[in-house]
Design an enzyme around this catalytic site. Structure first.
Site, PDB file in Angstrom:
ATOM      1  N   ASP A   1       0.799  -1.223   0.000  1.00 45.28           N
ATOM      2  CA  ASP A   1       0.000   0.000   0.000  1.00 45.28           C
ATOM      3  C   ASP A   1       0.834   1.277   0.000  1.00 45.28           C
ATOM      4  O   ASP A   1       0.333   2.334  -0.336  1.00 45.28           O
ATOM      5  CB  ASP A   1      -0.959   0.025   1.199  1.00 45.28           C
TER       6      ASP A   1
ATOM      7  N   ARG B   1      -4.190   4.758   6.898  1.00 45.28           N
ATOM      8  CA  ARG B   1      -4.593   4.546   5.510  1.00 45.28           C
ATOM      9  C   ARG B   1      -5.864   5.322   5.201  1.00 45.28           C
ATOM     10  O   ARG B   1      -6.432   5.994   6.060  1.00 45.28           O
ATOM     11  CB  ARG B   1      -4.815   3.051   5.255  1.00 45.28           C
TER      12      ARG B   1
END
Length: 681
Positions: free
Chosen positions: A56, A283
């Site tokens: 990510d 995130r």
């Protein structure tokens, strides 16, 4: 009896993760170049792209690459931006406290900073870009598995690959096959704790039902099929990854946390006194990724941990112990997995410069430095244009050897860094200066700061080759392999001569990416980051730092350079196919240092710097000036690039934005020799 068809292809890409998609994206961007049209195929055994988990983190260089491809804006808007790192360490009482705050990305390093975004979204942006630039001609063929691989000695298509077509059920991931919500979050099926992949069983199933197969004859094959790469195994034991695993086991969870820990929306490195370490990665969509050291899970005598004992409950309990006295809980878990820290690298990245391996297929390491997806993307960004331009007949096949010499060296450096970093992260904090067994937190902070520069991807420095004219031993500055040694003597240049050339642009290091500062378009005064003009379209660039165009002496130097460029026998004319525009293979871009308002494009700059087209007129997008803008300040490009504002210099830039050559305006013959070593005239 099963049907077996046969076809030819220029490039076959095996694996549609980030590395494979990057290669396919590059090849789709080359369709606008002159030369033969490329036939490209990309296959993947799975029926779907990634939906949960996996990589990510995106570093500066990856975002610069995305910008050159045209979709950095989509990533930038959707991602979570990493601004600050907080370090938490235990005091003398064993209680964790915030000990430091540092910027997540070194200030001024790039116009981008580190961000995090779901890998599935990155893959979607790649897929959209491939569709756009290939006009739908390139798309991922899912549920297709390679079965046999061989290199023939002769022929236009020397690589033979037999493909096997799977049913929808066979191509489904273990997550999808399981069918339950809990199973869908389980990422262990892709973890390095799983020893083998399932290709053999899938091939057996397909053969048993007499499934469809196909023989593909390819000019080039790029294997991007992950750490348990089928392509690598098919090339034989000499390509086997070498290295070792550590005893450190870590769990990973993507959750929406409910906690009183104050820095849960910051990137954090947390060392507890006795319970291990934890990294917090905030995130998008309120999610937080936790990397959690599992001290209670250890490898057995075979060196591998029993993954059946690893559950999300076990991982989360470890996180709770590390974070005490703070509390943490969750209601929603998006994904979880576990992995064993280890560093491995293949001895070679290519077979006969016909089959190439990229990304996790040739190097593996721990994910905490945020390098997995980034280095994989950057491998393919280095390789894709080389394979494509050779296949199109624009570049000489000899440039293909530079893929290993350049990228294997990067992987070696990454593994060396990761070994040190993982040990520091997983070690117990030192109780005091006399604690020789513990990890010094000052040493850890120093490693983190130095690691930020390395992790950014902006410290990559390629060694001498036919693509990079610099002094030094190609093997020592490359990957120290026989492949690097083959590059010796291609562009002989001594240390003293090279130092003089490099001094012409001391801030633009030969072998490194062309760093970016704001300049203005001469014709319309719009500010641009100059790197934005180095688009990923497969063209080389000659960047003319024209200096002070108001000086008669300098104007004469520029005119002479341009006269050489326009001559019938110049490399620029010879590289341009008949009937094509003069900038179709090599584009000339200019940055001058005179005041913008005292110079005019058509009056002061030779035509070859702004070519004329009967249909579209003059090209107004090739001449720029290092001057102040109305709204965005002053980029001071000449000073930042270390270029003399009076005399300027000339810089040759590769299609991947790396500096290949630097010289004076009078060094036209040397510039021509550089391109003669690369291009097919």
């Amino acid at each position: 009896m099963a049907d077996t068809t046969e076809s030819n292809v220029d490039v076959l890409i095996i694996g549609a993760g980030p590395a494979g998609l990057m290669a396919a994206t590059w090849l789709s961007h080359l369709t606008s170049l002159p030369g033969t049209a490329l036939k490209v195929r990309i296959i993947d055994k799975r029926s779907t792209k990634i939906f949960s988990g996996q990589a990510d983190g995106l570093q500066c260089r990856s975002l610069e690459i995305f910008d050159s491809l045209g979709f950095a804006d989509r990533v930038w808007k959707e991602a979570y931006h990493m601004i600050e790192i907080c370090m938490w360490n235990p005091g003398s009482d064993g209680v964790i406290r915030r000990s430091d705050r540092i910027p997540d990305t070194i200030v001024g390093l790039s116009r981008f900073q580190q961000i995090v975004l779901h890998q599935g979204r990155i893959e979607r942006f790649f897929l959209d870009n491939i569709k756009k630039y290939s006009s739908g001609q390139i798309s991922v063929e899912r549920g297709v598995l390679p079965e046999e691989l061989a290199i023939q000695d002769e022929g236009e298509f020397p690589v033979r690959v037999k493909l096997r077509y799977l049913t929808e059920e066979e191509a489904a991931t273990p997550q999808v096959r399981a069918g339950s919500k809990d199973a869908a979050t389980d990422g262990l099926f892709r973890s390095n704790l799983l020893g083998e992949d399932d290709e053999d069983s899938l091939i057996s199933q397909s053969k048993a039902r007499q499934g469809k197969s196909e023989v593909v004859n390819a000019k080039y094959v790029i294997g991007c099929d992950g750490a348990r790469s089928w392509t690598r195994r098919a090339l034989g034991p000499e390509f086997e990854l070498r290295g070792e695993a550590t005893d450190f086991i870590w769990g990973v969870m993507d959750i929406i946390p409910i906690t009183n820990f104050p820095d849960i929306r910051m990137r954090c490195a947390i060392h507890s006194a006795e319970n291990g370490s934890l990294m917090v990665i905030p995130r998008e969509n309120k999610l937080v990724r936790l990397y959690i050291q599992l001290k209670e899970v250890t490898p057995d005598a075979s060196g591998r941990a029993d993954r059946s004992k690893i559950t999300p409950e076990l991982i989360f309990e470890a996180a709770k112990r590390i974070l005490r006295p703070y509390e943490i809980d969750y209601e929603y878990c998006d994904w979880w997995t576990a992995y064993q820290i280890g560093q491995r690298i293949a001895p070679s990245f290519s077979a006969k410069n016909r089959i190439f391996l990229a990304g996790d297929a040739v190097h593996t390491h721990s994910p905490k430095a945020g390098q997995g997806m980034n280095v994989s993307i950057q491998d393919s960004f280095n390789l894709g244009w080389k394979v494509g331009l050779v296949a199109k007949g624009i570049c000489k096949p000899s440039i293909l050897s530079t893929y290993q010499s350049e990228r294997r060296r990067v992987a070696q450096d990454l593994i060396e860094f990761d070994q040190k970093f993982a040990k520091l992260f997983s070690g117990r904090p030192a109780k005091d200066v006399m604690d020789a067994e513990g990890v010094s937190m000052e040493e850890f902070k120093d490693a983190f700061l130095k690691g930020n520069l390395f992790a950014s991807g902006l410290s990559v420095d390629y060694g001498p080759s036919n693509l990079v004219v610099k002094a030094g031993d190609p093997a020592e500055l490359g990957d120290r392999s026989e492949t690097s040694r083959l590059l010796e003597g291609i562009h002989p240049i001594g240390e003293e001569e090279f130092a003089a050339k490099q001094a012409l642009a001391s801030g633009l290091q030969v072998g490194m990416r062309f760093n970016s500062f704001k300049v203005l378009n001469q014709a319309c005064a719009r500010p641009w980051h100059f790197q934005e003009r180095l688009r990923a379209d497969g063209r080389f660039r000659v960047v003319l730092f024209a200096g002070n165009m108001l000086s008669a002496t300098q104007k004469e130097r520029v005119d002479n350079f341009c006269e050489n460029l326009g001559a019938t026998e110049s490399f620029l004319r010879r590289a341009t196919p008949p009937g094509q525009k003069i900038d179709s293979v090599v584009e000339v871009l200019t940055i001058h240092s005179s005041p913008r308002t005292e110079t005019e494009l058509l009056r002061d700059f030779p035509e070859i710097l702004h070519p004329f087209d009967k249909k579209t007129g003059w090209d107004y997008d090739k001449v720029f000036v290092d001057d102040v803008s109305y709204h965005e300040g002053y980029g001071d490009a000449y000073r930042n690039h270390g270029v003399d504002k009076e005399r300027g210099c000339v810089v040759a830039v590769r299609p991947d934005q790396y500096v290949g050559w630097i010289g004076e305006l009078e060094d036209f013959e040397a510039l021509g020799r550089y391109f003669e070593g690369i291009l097919v005239f």
